[in-house]
Scaffold this active site. Sequence first.
Site, PDB file in Angstrom:
ATOM      1  CG  ASP A  68      63.719  40.790   7.162  1.00 43.52           C
ATOM      2  OD1 ASP A  68      63.094  41.584   7.589  1.00 43.52           O
ATOM      3  OD2 ASP A  68      64.626  40.557   7.829  1.00 43.52           O
ATOM      4  CE1 TYR A 163      47.944  50.160  13.908  1.00 46.07           C
ATOM      5  CE2 TYR A 163      46.733  52.235  14.466  1.00 46.07           C
ATOM      6  CZ  TYR A 163      46.743  51.044  13.777  1.00 46.07           C
ATOM      7  OH  TYR A 163      45.744  50.418  13.285  1.00 46.07           O
ATOM      8  CE  LYS A 167      48.368  51.229  10.570  1.00 51.75           C
ATOM      9  NZ  LYS A 167      48.396  50.198   9.679  1.00 51.75           N
ATOM     10  CB  THR A 198      42.982  38.529  10.738  1.00 52.59           C
ATOM     11  OG1 THR A 198      43.112  39.341  12.074  1.00 52.59           O
ATOM     12  CG2 THR A 198      42.723  39.519   9.747  1.00 52.59           C
TER      13      THR A 198
END
Length: 284
Positions: A68, A163, A167, A198
Amino acid sequence: MTKGVAVVTGASRGAGQGIARALGAAGYTVYVTGRSQTADASPLGGTIHETAAEVTAAGGRGVAFACDHGDDEAVRNLFATVERDEGRLDILVNNAAAVSNDLIQRGPFWTRPVRMADIITVGLRSSYIAAHAAAPLLVAKPGGLMIFTSAPGAVNYAHGPAYGAQKAGTDKMSADMAVELRPFGVASVCIWMGLLKTARSAASMAEKPGQFDFLLPYMETPDFTGRVIAAIHSDPDMMALSGRTVIGAEQAKEYGVLDIDGNSPDSLRPVVGGPFKYDDLIID
């Protein structure tokens, strides 16, 4: 004899799975990390054991390691195990990220679930912790490579501020780590991946047939980035890339690397722009 030892974080499925598989095909021993150990762990499927088996089938040696990446001690145990069992580390690929299913929801950030910020914890902070634990192994000898997977959201709006922060932070962290790793002959490189083929993207495209056809020239298999990483690690001039954020499709063309389907994906630069050049900010 193995070509080297690599750790790929977040490799149960998606980008990490393909990267691990490609490094296996290049002859590496690959430690495959993630939380998914059974097929029902995610609606998208995929487990660390499946990926490790694919690494071995591709020609490398896959080692599944349940981890984890939100647990610092678990991460440190991962690299202690690599040191004990392998005595070396040649490549670290920091790819684990808490990608929320709410990522593609519309609306301002305050109307969307606060769990979207988890990508800063498992995605940015977790990459720092993995790099911190891996660095002593990497700097033991020159030639090591630290890779961070990233995306154009670092420099333009995509999926919201959490997000984008992850990045942009990843790109800058890789550049700063490169400064401190350089005296040891270890490179730190950030790679912008293209649009990945994917299970997640396939599901999205199936919901809206034909609407994403214009993106097909920019699509890559997850293995493509792994092929680029293997080429970087084999490059005698690898240190020239250290500190840079590169676009995987562009770097592949420079090396003559093709995707597993024989295609040469197009760079997204004309659509989204290019990475920020952090080396311009370095003051001697």
